[in-house]
Design a protein around this motif. Sequence first.
Motif, PDB file in Angstrom:
ATOM      1  N   ALA A  89       0.815  -1.205   0.000  1.00  0.00           N
ATOM      2  CA  ALA A  89       0.000   0.000   0.000  1.00  0.00           C
ATOM      3  C   ALA A  89       0.847   1.253   0.000  1.00  0.00           C
ATOM      4  O   ALA A  89       0.429   2.302  -0.471  1.00  0.00           O
ATOM      5  N   GLU A  90       2.057   1.153   0.566  1.00  0.00           N
ATOM      6  CA  GLU A  90       2.857   2.366   0.692  1.00  0.00           C
ATOM      7  C   GLU A  90       3.485   2.772  -0.648  1.00  0.00           C
ATOM      8  O   GLU A  90       3.919   3.892  -0.823  1.00  0.00           O
ATOM      9  N   PRO A 312       1.601  11.433   6.075  1.00  0.00           N
ATOM     10  CA  PRO A 312       1.486  11.457   4.615  1.00  0.00           C
ATOM     11  C   PRO A 312       1.225  10.035   4.143  1.00  0.00           C
ATOM     12  O   PRO A 312       1.902   9.104   4.577  1.00  0.00           O
ATOM     13  N   LEU A 313       0.247   9.853   3.288  1.00  0.00           N
ATOM     14  CA  LEU A 313      -0.151   8.509   2.870  1.00  0.00           C
ATOM     15  C   LEU A 313      -0.412   8.491   1.366  1.00  0.00           C
ATOM     16  O   LEU A 313      -1.438   9.007   0.912  1.00  0.00           O
ATOM     17  N   GLN A 316      -3.831   7.005  -0.297  1.00  0.00           N
ATOM     18  CA  GLN A 316      -4.885   7.031   0.728  1.00  0.00           C
ATOM     19  C   GLN A 316      -5.101   8.427   1.300  1.00  0.00           C
ATOM     20  O   GLN A 316      -6.216   8.790   1.653  1.00  0.00           O
ATOM     21  N   ASN A 416      10.717  13.543   2.257  1.00  0.00           N
ATOM     22  CA  ASN A 416      10.545  12.138   2.620  1.00  0.00           C
ATOM     23  C   ASN A 416      11.878  11.401   2.524  1.00  0.00           C
ATOM     24  O   ASN A 416      12.467  11.282   1.456  1.00  0.00           O
ATOM     25  N   ARG A 502      10.734   2.144  12.410  1.00  0.00           N
ATOM     26  CA  ARG A 502      11.089   0.897  11.725  1.00  0.00           C
ATOM     27  C   ARG A 502      12.218   1.187  10.749  1.00  0.00           C
ATOM     28  O   ARG A 502      12.449   2.336  10.383  1.00  0.00           O
ATOM     29  N   TYR A 508       6.862  -3.556   7.354  1.00  0.00           N
ATOM     30  CA  TYR A 508       5.855  -3.565   8.416  1.00  0.00           C
ATOM     31  C   TYR A 508       5.862  -4.857   9.232  1.00  0.00           C
ATOM     32  O   TYR A 508       4.909  -5.155   9.924  1.00  0.00           O
ATOM     33  N   ASN A 557       6.341   8.051  15.358  1.00  0.00           N
ATOM     34  CA  ASN A 557       5.327   7.475  14.460  1.00  0.00           C
ATOM     35  C   ASN A 557       5.449   5.947  14.397  1.00  0.00           C
ATOM     36  O   ASN A 557       6.546   5.414  14.362  1.00  0.00           O
ATOM     37  N   GLY A 558       4.285   5.298  14.409  1.00  0.00           N
ATOM     38  CA  GLY A 558       4.238   3.854  14.176  1.00  0.00           C
ATOM     39  C   GLY A 558       3.256   3.124  15.063  1.00  0.00           C
ATOM     40  O   GLY A 558       3.318   3.230  16.292  1.00  0.00           O
ATOM     41  N   ASP A 559       2.295   2.443  14.437  1.00  0.00           N
ATOM     42  CA  ASP A 559       1.411   1.468  15.116  1.00  0.00           C
ATOM     43  C   ASP A 559       0.404   2.051  16.102  1.00  0.00           C
ATOM     44  O   ASP A 559      -0.173   1.286  16.880  1.00  0.00           O
ATOM     45  N   MET A 579       2.490  10.958  15.219  1.00  0.00           N
ATOM     46  CA  MET A 579       1.863  10.897  13.885  1.00  0.00           C
ATOM     47  C   MET A 579       1.163   9.549  13.721  1.00  0.00           C
ATOM     48  O   MET A 579       1.663   8.535  14.192  1.00  0.00           O
ATOM     49  N   PHE A 642      -8.610  -0.563   3.813  1.00  0.00           N
ATOM     50  CA  PHE A 642      -8.181  -0.391   5.213  1.00  0.00           C
ATOM     51  C   PHE A 642      -9.381  -0.368   6.162  1.00  0.00           C
ATOM     52  O   PHE A 642      -9.360  -0.978   7.218  1.00  0.00           O
TER      53      PHE A 642
HETATM   54  C1  LIG Z   1      -0.816   3.336   2.314  1.00  0.00           C
HETATM   55  C2  LIG Z   1       0.394   4.002   2.863  1.00  0.00           C
HETATM   56  C3  LIG Z   1       0.950   5.061   2.177  1.00  0.00           C
HETATM   57  C4  LIG Z   1       2.065   5.726   2.703  1.00  0.00           C
HETATM   58  N1  LIG Z   1       2.582   6.785   2.031  1.00  0.00           N
HETATM   59  C5  LIG Z   1       3.581   7.509   2.595  1.00  0.00           C
HETATM   60  C6  LIG Z   1       4.054   8.696   1.983  1.00  0.00           C
HETATM   61  O1  LIG Z   1       3.598   9.105   0.918  1.00  0.00           O
HETATM   62  N2  LIG Z   1       5.021   9.387   2.621  1.00  0.00           N
HETATM   63  C7  LIG Z   1       5.559   8.967   3.816  1.00  0.00           C
HETATM   64  O2  LIG Z   1       6.427   9.637   4.364  1.00  0.00           O
HETATM   65  N3  LIG Z   1       5.127   7.850   4.402  1.00  0.00           N
HETATM   66  C8  LIG Z   1       4.145   7.126   3.832  1.00  0.00           C
HETATM   67  N4  LIG Z   1       3.674   6.026   4.474  1.00  0.00           N
HETATM   68  C9  LIG Z   1       4.192   5.697   5.810  1.00  0.00           C
HETATM   69  C10 LIG Z   1       3.322   6.369   6.870  1.00  0.00           C
HETATM   70  O3  LIG Z   1       3.375   7.767   6.751  1.00  0.00           O
HETATM   71  C11 LIG Z   1       3.734   5.970   8.282  1.00  0.00           C
HETATM   72  O4  LIG Z   1       5.058   6.370   8.494  1.00  0.00           O
HETATM   73  C12 LIG Z   1       3.640   4.478   8.488  1.00  0.00           C
HETATM   74  O5  LIG Z   1       2.437   3.961   7.989  1.00  0.00           O
HETATM   75  C13 LIG Z   1       3.755   4.119   9.975  1.00  0.00           C
HETATM   76  O6  LIG Z   1       2.717   4.695  10.707  1.00  0.00           O
HETATM   77  P1  LIG Z   1       1.437   3.821  11.155  1.00  0.00           P
HETATM   78  O7  LIG Z   1       1.951   2.612  11.866  1.00  0.00           O
HETATM   79  O8  LIG Z   1       0.644   4.746  12.029  1.00  0.00           O
HETATM   80  O9  LIG Z   1       0.732   3.420   9.904  1.00  0.00           O
HETATM   81  C14 LIG Z   1       2.613   5.312   3.941  1.00  0.00           C
HETATM   82  C15 LIG Z   1       2.046   4.237   4.608  1.00  0.00           C
HETATM   83  C16 LIG Z   1       0.957   3.572   4.088  1.00  0.00           C
HETATM   84  C17 LIG Z   1       0.359   2.418   4.842  1.00  0.00           C
END
Ligand SMILES: Cc1cc2nc3c(=O)[nH]c(=O)nc-3n(C[C@H](O)[C@H](O)[C@H](O)COP(=O)(O)O)c2cc1C
Length: 716
Positions: A89-90, A312-313, A316, A416, A502, A508, A557-559, A579, A642
């Motif tokens: 997904a990322e 940032p996602l 999504q 990034n 991570r 992940y 950030n994470g989880d 975050m 999701f």
């Molecule tokens: C679908 C998806 C898209 C993501 N896109 C980006 C992105 O564009 N830029 C970025 O810095 N991280 C991106 N990430 C990483 C997230 O910003 C975040 O660091 C990571 O998901 C861990 O946080 P979480 O455990 O709360 O999901 C993405 C993660 C996911 C799952």
Amino acid sequence: MADSPTTALKRSEDQLESSHNGNLENGTPATGNGLSTDEPALKRVRLDEPNRPRERIKGVAPIKEEYLILNPGQSAPVGEEPAVDDDAAEGQAYDPRDQQQNSQQGGKRKKQKGQNKEREFGTFSDAVRLCNSVAWTPEFSPRPCKFGDRCNALHDIRKYLSEGRRPDLETFGGKCPVYETHGTCSSGWRCLYVRSHMEEIEREDGRKELVLKGDSSKTTDDEPGEARLGVVNVVPPQVKIELSKKKTVWEKSERYLEWMAKDTELARKHYHKKKDDTSEQNDYRAQYVEPPFKPSEKRKVYFGPETPVLAPLTTQGNLPFRRLCVELGAQVTYSEMALGLPLLQGQKADWTLMRAHESEITPPRFNPSGPVVQGYDNSNDLKFGVQITAHAPWIAVKATEALTRFLPHLRVVDLNCGCPVDMIYKSGAGSALLDAPAKLERMIRGMNVVSGEVPITTKIRMGVKDDKLTAQKLIERLALGSADTREQLGAPGCAAVTLHGRTRQQRYTKAADYNYIAQCAVAIKEYNRQLDAVADTIKEPDESTLPNGGKMYFIGNGDLYSHVDYYSQLEKTGVDALMLGRGPLIKPWLFSEIEQGQYLDKSAAERLTYVEKFARYGMEAWGSDELGINYTRRFMLEWLSFFTRYIPIGVLEHLPPVLNDRPPAYRARDDLETLLTSKNYKDWIKISEMFLGPAPPNFKFQPKHKSNSYEIEAEG
Ligand SMILES: Cc1cc2nc3c(=O)[nH]c(=O)nc-3n(C[C@H](O)[C@H](O)[C@H](O)COP(=O)(O)O)c2cc1C
């Protein structure tokens, strides 16, 4: 070390098996609940108590017994869901907006390199194209058509309405959600609810004219289909055309980059000089030349416990989703990551990613419990920042100049340095920057010089490889600069660092490492103390290289998946803020839980109202015509991949819920809730149809998560 879900499940099965064996050894048959019927009655009653919590098994969501689906003869829950692949997904998606544009422009545009060509979404457009010259005008007053007699699009509105497109949709009671909210609809005649905002007027000469209702002054004349109500950071087409023709003048970047090339060479020579060579010729300090200009003073930022940050996602984190999160309490938001180069080439799809909703340009919550950097003005602050990545300093620097020049509403520009995706990493961008600290420092310095008042921030991972965690060292460099050049150049000017706990290698598979995040938080306090000391002792503290007056914010950030996770990690790690990424994708009301400090057990009906909002916000951002509605559908389905992972807390035996836990087979509390747990994309399409009407026959969808694609045929 955390178990992988598969290992954990295997372990849970082993445990259950051994409990059976125990019974058999005692010569007693196993019952459906794994207990012997020969147990003393009293003990049986106690163990049979419905509320008696079973032991929590790592990786497995603890579903209450009454919701489990047990096959005949089965005594224990079995995990049915395959592990989800958040990695997939990322990755940067192949963006169907490009595909659409290509097909609309007669396939003239070349496809972008590196696109994921495996995912296709079909093309969705009207059967016959309506000419732009009539698409927003009253029937008898078309604008001049640029193509004249050569135009092969339809100019007859009545014919278009009867033959050129699908009939109006019946969802939302047949009333256009955009028109209902704004009193006008920017999709004009192409709107699939147009009958709710058109009328036939009899003119003096007896002719009947079709006209659109609504306040057309709210849409612009130049690009009526482009201007969306409530959307900001819309860049005029002329800017993109000039970029694409390389006609843009880089007022600051080029002079700075020229200086930077010389300075880098100087620093390189100095670095490679022989140990005992002290000649002036090789002395960096002696030969140092001041840059042509310094960074402007930056707007101060603030990150605190009361400002939960939406990550940032890619794909999504689109505008409608961010708007929903802001409504539910997100205080800081980021665009999806854009690549620097396509921005510089004026590519429409990448500039579209930089748009924000007007709710994102309001100030974040500000309720500080400790000291705040001097000069922070909350009323001048906003929630929305953009994120880019680049593999070379010149791209990062020019892209930053472009963004800060052409976008009026930016909180920060974030670089990034964590993206693990192969294509990005191999190009030297994203997480490859973690192993290129000198290049990264040059990028941040340059971005800071050209960004005007907009602060520069970074997002990193712990390192590339598991056995070499580099983040802490990197953070020191981001705060203070390389030891060799620190004295001349000052601090690089990074206003905040976000650390995803991570490595690239881990992706992940393991839990985010909050111990490491805490360790970095301690280190950052020390760097901030040193920056403070610099500000105190230097003859004239250089504000421009010390964003936030010498404080670099640190965000973990994470989880994070509940207010319990949120507040305990804030306390445990000492970070300024946290975050959240996948958590809000699965349950966007996570922000409300954080705000209210309590669990919210949302019913399926309530969850569906969020899907409805996404539909409305999607149409407002992308249009309520065939194209806009099916963009909305596509991104809604991406999100549902999701959203359907949510396990209602009411069916859980233990709290807090854990983001990476996957459930054994279970049935939810009612049919709608069960539908909202479906992993079958065809059910997601059904959900989308509740709001967006029937999907067109050529609509295709392929989830990015391979694990979510069961029942998927090759093409939709
Ligand atoms: C679908 C998806 C898209 C993501 N896109 C980006 C992105 O564009 N830029 C970025 O810095 N991280 C991106 N990430 C990483 C997230 O910003 C975040 O660091 C990571 O998901 C861990 O946080 P979480 O455990 O709360 O999901 C993405 C993660 C996911 C799952």
